[in-house]
Design an enzyme around this catalytic site. Sequence first.
Site, PDB file in Angstrom:
ATOM      1  N   GLN A 131       0.445  -1.429  -0.029  1.00 53.97           N
ATOM      2  CA  GLN A 131       0.475   0.041  -0.014  1.00 53.97           C
ATOM      3  C   GLN A 131       0.766   1.016   0.058  1.00 53.97           C
ATOM      4  O   GLN A 131       0.685   2.395  -0.593  1.00 53.97           O
ATOM      5  CB  GLN A 131      -1.102   0.168   0.851  1.00 53.97           C
ATOM      6  CG  GLN A 131      -1.744  -1.083   1.066  1.00 53.97           C
ATOM      7  CD  GLN A 131      -3.372  -0.751   1.516  1.00 53.97           C
ATOM      8  OE1 GLN A 131      -3.780   0.488   2.381  1.00 53.97           O
ATOM      9  NE2 GLN A 131      -3.819  -1.876   1.947  1.00 53.97           N
ATOM     10  N   THR A 187      -4.764 -10.479  15.400  1.00 55.77           N
ATOM     11  CA  THR A 187      -3.469  -9.757  15.319  1.00 55.77           C
ATOM     12  C   THR A 187      -4.524  -8.710  16.834  1.00 55.77           C
ATOM     13  O   THR A 187      -3.386  -7.861  16.934  1.00 55.77           O
ATOM     14  CB  THR A 187      -3.964  -8.508  14.364  1.00 55.77           C
ATOM     15  OG1 THR A 187      -2.766  -7.452  14.359  1.00 55.77           O
ATOM     16  CG2 THR A 187      -5.254  -8.050  13.910  1.00 55.77           C
ATOM     17  N   ASP A 196      -5.223  -0.752  19.222  1.00 53.76           N
ATOM     18  CA  ASP A 196      -4.435  -0.070  18.498  1.00 53.76           C
ATOM     19  C   ASP A 196      -3.984   1.473  18.950  1.00 53.76           C
ATOM     20  O   ASP A 196      -4.991   2.004  20.098  1.00 53.76           O
ATOM     21  CB  ASP A 196      -5.436   0.697  17.052  1.00 53.76           C
ATOM     22  CG  ASP A 196      -5.127   1.393  16.138  1.00 53.76           C
ATOM     23  OD1 ASP A 196      -4.015   1.941  16.370  1.00 53.76           O
ATOM     24  OD2 ASP A 196      -5.675   1.245  15.295  1.00 53.76           O
ATOM     25  N   ARG A 204      -2.440   4.359  18.158  1.00 47.03           N
ATOM     26  CA  ARG A 204      -1.528   5.205  16.892  1.00 47.03           C
ATOM     27  C   ARG A 204      -2.477   6.021  17.892  1.00 47.03           C
ATOM     28  O   ARG A 204      -3.390   6.141  17.982  1.00 47.03           O
ATOM     29  CB  ARG A 204      -2.090   4.990  15.409  1.00 47.03           C
ATOM     30  CG  ARG A 204      -1.423   3.884  15.192  1.00 47.03           C
ATOM     31  CD  ARG A 204      -1.179   2.840  13.099  1.00 47.03           C
ATOM     32  NE  ARG A 204      -3.342   2.836  13.785  1.00 47.03           N
ATOM     33  CZ  ARG A 204      -3.361   1.714  13.187  1.00 47.03           C
ATOM     34  NH1 ARG A 204      -2.557   2.380  11.328  1.00 47.03           N
ATOM     35  NH2 ARG A 204      -4.688   1.608  13.039  1.00 47.03           N
ATOM     36  N   THR A 222      -7.519   6.098   2.988  1.00 49.07           N
ATOM     37  CA  THR A 222      -7.439   4.834   3.809  1.00 49.07           C
ATOM     38  C   THR A 222      -9.320   3.558   3.740  1.00 49.07           C
ATOM     39  O   THR A 222      -9.564   4.249   2.103  1.00 49.07           O
ATOM     40  CB  THR A 222      -7.420   6.110   4.817  1.00 49.07           C
ATOM     41  OG1 THR A 222      -7.495   4.719   5.804  1.00 49.07           O
ATOM     42  CG2 THR A 222      -9.266   6.148   5.158  1.00 49.07           C
TER      43      THR A 222
END
Length: 324
Positions: free
Chosen positions: A80, A124, A136, A138, A159
């Site tokens: 990507q 995951t 997550d 981030r 995205t």
Amino acid sequence: MNRPAITRTTCARIPTEFGEFKLCHYVNEHDHKEHLAVVMGDVNAMTAENHAEDGVLVRVPLQCFTGDVLGSQRCDCGEQLARAMALIAAEGRGVIVYLRQEGRGIGLENKLRAYNLQDQGYDTVDANLMLGHQADEREYWAAAGILEDLGVTHVRLLTNNPAKIEHLRALGVDVCTRVPIEPTVHADNAGYLETKVARMRHMLGMSAPAPVTAGHGATAPHAPMLQDLRTRLAQHTDPHRPFVTLSYAQSLDGSIAANRAPTRLSGPAAMAMTHALRAAHDAILVGIGTVLADNPRLTVRLVDGASPRPVVLDSKLRMPPDAN
């Protein structure tokens, strides 16, 4: 917008196979990480010839050493990144804001530990949680600051992640539209991408993953058994008697440890076979003991196919209200 300050130190010309970009380096006192911007063309709304309302094509990837540098196929990151550069080059202008937050913010060491857990059958999200992290972690304040420094006022965001759009908008970034960026689905990343869709709201038009293999391009050893099973299922026409497949796992010494942590008895190939069995049936039946001990999801994630309806044998109504 009240957010940590980020400062551009220098920029340099970077010729690539996609064309010539400008690489800008940023520092800050908040997380002390070096963030980057890969820029092509004039993206400043005050000077660009394009109308500001058209929006600048922007991708905000997170650092992925395994995918971006090594070309790992466990994820879709390297592919990507290259696709984003190609799309920006085709337009003649755009920005890739490269944030140094490996493994959705948990760092490279923990990312590798999470990979090991995924090889044991966890997805995951659960792998991150088992390591004591959020699914997550981030943050996007640095991306907002970099875009502001570059003079980008309107963004067309490359995205598939709605959370990324929400975070950037909350930080004051005008995301005027989303541009999808579909990944290539294959055996090594299919489960990872399915988890993104099922548990992280990613907007992916998932195509059928390639057949699970045993390595070196060989067909998985359970493929003939599954094909025989599907043949017998297709031939089963008795409307009064359901076709039932009995499946069980047993440890080498014939016992299962008596604890409430999941006890993994299957490797990746066997887990893929389990998910393929689920996809071939309309329902899956387990006892309440399995639910209480392992809290399984009983869904199809490692292969293509619909999840079966769960049926739980529970004579004393002990099913927890928060069971998966």
